[in-house]
Design a protein around this motif. Sequence first.
Motif, PDB file in Angstrom:
ATOM      1  N   LEU A 351       0.846  -1.184   0.000  1.00  0.00           N
ATOM      2  CA  LEU A 351       0.000   0.000   0.000  1.00  0.00           C
ATOM      3  C   LEU A 351       0.886   1.240   0.000  1.00  0.00           C
ATOM      4  O   LEU A 351       1.738   1.409   0.873  1.00  0.00           O
ATOM      5  N   GLU A 352       0.715   2.128  -0.969  1.00  0.00           N
ATOM      6  CA  GLU A 352       1.586   3.293  -1.105  1.00  0.00           C
ATOM      7  C   GLU A 352       1.151   4.454  -0.225  1.00  0.00           C
ATOM      8  O   GLU A 352       1.946   5.331   0.080  1.00  0.00           O
ATOM      9  N   ASN A 353      -0.107   4.498   0.155  1.00  0.00           N
ATOM     10  CA  ASN A 353      -0.582   5.535   1.076  1.00  0.00           C
ATOM     11  C   ASN A 353      -1.482   4.871   2.118  1.00  0.00           C
ATOM     12  O   ASN A 353      -2.204   3.923   1.817  1.00  0.00           O
ATOM     13  N   TRP A 354      -1.377   5.361   3.341  1.00  0.00           N
ATOM     14  CA  TRP A 354      -2.051   4.719   4.463  1.00  0.00           C
ATOM     15  C   TRP A 354      -2.659   5.805   5.343  1.00  0.00           C
ATOM     16  O   TRP A 354      -2.118   6.169   6.380  1.00  0.00           O
ATOM     17  N   PRO A 355      -3.822   6.351   4.939  1.00  0.00           N
ATOM     18  CA  PRO A 355      -4.411   7.451   5.713  1.00  0.00           C
ATOM     19  C   PRO A 355      -4.863   7.001   7.094  1.00  0.00           C
ATOM     20  O   PRO A 355      -5.091   5.799   7.336  1.00  0.00           O
ATOM     21  N   GLU A 356      -4.980   7.953   7.990  1.00  0.00           N
ATOM     22  CA  GLU A 356      -5.433   7.648   9.347  1.00  0.00           C
ATOM     23  C   GLU A 356      -6.807   6.989   9.311  1.00  0.00           C
ATOM     24  O   GLU A 356      -7.713   7.443   8.614  1.00  0.00           O
ATOM     25  N   GLY A 357      -6.927   5.909  10.068  1.00  0.00           N
ATOM     26  CA  GLY A 357      -8.191   5.191  10.130  1.00  0.00           C
ATOM     27  C   GLY A 357      -8.323   4.064   9.128  1.00  0.00           C
ATOM     28  O   GLY A 357      -9.301   3.306   9.158  1.00  0.00           O
ATOM     29  N   PHE A 358      -7.331   3.930   8.238  1.00  0.00           N
ATOM     30  CA  PHE A 358      -7.407   2.886   7.216  1.00  0.00           C
ATOM     31  C   PHE A 358      -6.788   1.589   7.745  1.00  0.00           C
ATOM     32  O   PHE A 358      -5.569   1.457   7.856  1.00  0.00           O
ATOM     33  N   LEU A 359      -7.619   0.646   8.123  1.00  0.00           N
ATOM     34  CA  LEU A 359      -7.183  -0.685   8.554  1.00  0.00           C
ATOM     35  C   LEU A 359      -6.063  -0.614   9.600  1.00  0.00           C
ATOM     36  O   LEU A 359      -5.103  -1.391   9.544  1.00  0.00           O
ATOM     37  N   ASP A 360      -6.185   0.315  10.535  1.00  0.00           N
ATOM     38  CA  ASP A 360      -5.117   0.474  11.528  1.00  0.00           C
ATOM     39  C   ASP A 360      -5.562   0.114  12.945  1.00  0.00           C
ATOM     40  O   ASP A 360      -4.851   0.383  13.905  1.00  0.00           O
ATOM     41  N   GLN A 361      -6.731  -0.524  13.076  1.00  0.00           N
ATOM     42  CA  GLN A 361      -7.241  -0.789  14.417  1.00  0.00           C
ATOM     43  C   GLN A 361      -6.396  -1.821  15.166  1.00  0.00           C
ATOM     44  O   GLN A 361      -6.211  -1.709  16.385  1.00  0.00           O
ATOM     45  N   GLU A 362      -5.870  -2.814  14.457  1.00  0.00           N
ATOM     46  CA  GLU A 362      -5.016  -3.800  15.123  1.00  0.00           C
ATOM     47  C   GLU A 362      -3.795  -3.122  15.747  1.00  0.00           C
ATOM     48  O   GLU A 362      -3.442  -3.395  16.909  1.00  0.00           O
ATOM     49  N   GLU A 363      -3.157  -2.227  14.991  1.00  0.00           N
ATOM     50  CA  GLU A 363      -1.994  -1.511  15.513  1.00  0.00           C
ATOM     51  C   GLU A 363      -2.392  -0.614  16.683  1.00  0.00           C
ATOM     52  O   GLU A 363      -1.662  -0.510  17.683  1.00  0.00           O
ATOM     53  N   GLU A 364      -3.563   0.023  16.577  1.00  0.00           N
ATOM     54  CA  GLU A 364      -4.047   0.859  17.671  1.00  0.00           C
ATOM     55  C   GLU A 364      -4.270   0.025  18.935  1.00  0.00           C
ATOM     56  O   GLU A 364      -3.908   0.439  20.048  1.00  0.00           O
TER      57      GLU A 364
END
Length: 377
Positions: A351-364
Amino acid sequence: MHKELTIENFKCFSEPTTITLGKINICLGCNSVGKSSVIQSFILIRQAFEKARLFKDTQVKKYHIQLNDIYGLQLGDSEHIKSSKVKDDITLKLDEYEYKLMSIAESPMEMEAANEYDVSVQSLREGIFSDGFYYLNAERTGPRNYQMIDSKTINHCGVYGENTMHLLNVLGTVSRVDSERCYNLDEGKTVSTLNKQVEYWMDYIIPGIEIRTDDVLELKVSKMTLRQPALDTDFLSPYNFGFGISYVLPIIVTGLIAERGSMILVENPEAHLHPKGQSHIGYFLAVMACSGIQVIVETHSEHVLNGIRIAALKNKVAPDDISINFFSLKKEGKNTRHMVEKINLDERMNLENWPEGFLDQEEEDLRTLRLLRSKGI
């Protein structure tokens, strides 16, 4: 294949918003940010086209379309789905074809669609305008022993999957699946009949299940039973096997029977599936998209997306044929605006861009766990 969809004044999309389209399209984002509105826009355009085709030999250029109870729509009153109280019309534009939807004072559950196009031209015979248009609602039919037989419907599974049993029983042994959609012909699974290909793909997504369908014509119903050969069980009621099989089966059957040049809309293909099954249904949809079908997927699952990325690395679908659109809310002062951002992939499927909120809940969640542990909680 359609290239882009533009929505204006429909639900959350007050300003013109364009979604770029590929062979397989993934709509991702939180709840209530516009993903379902995209699916509904396609359905409204489809309705308008069907009415135009019905009246193609007349001078009629405006048609009433339904906001409820067709293709599973439940949009309510026309005044409630317009985002602006100033503008009177909703604009939906698919490629160069623009549709204006106007409210009808005496009939608030309908809208008037204006159309100026010759529906007989070649470009209006593919995708959403083709004879093969398939939509599978998020609220598909769960486990059932029987489904009513609709004698008029043997070419699609229905919006809720309600025709799947009968379709399999009628077409299972006589319909052949295109070789591009067949599951691993090079691994010895060489039978291309619909029922065998359903069996092969089902085993890939939910292993160890055998399906049997029969029509009980005197009762005008179709019957389905399931068994697990590895456990040497008898054929049993679908109620003994949970929701996953009943929810995913219409997706597989639809993908395998869809005509070339057609469009499939699927909401929440991951519903009731284990993460492995979610990845595999993503892979399946990517394979279908590479065989002449345009697929639109609304999902909350990163596993579905990863299955599509795996299919690309296995050369089942080209990276340029994948369109990922991330839907979100952006605060601008006191106002909130709905945003659609295209997520780009490189040739290695990163993925070249990863905006806030995009599939990041696991990391959160992992970050929160580390923080709580560091505090001795």
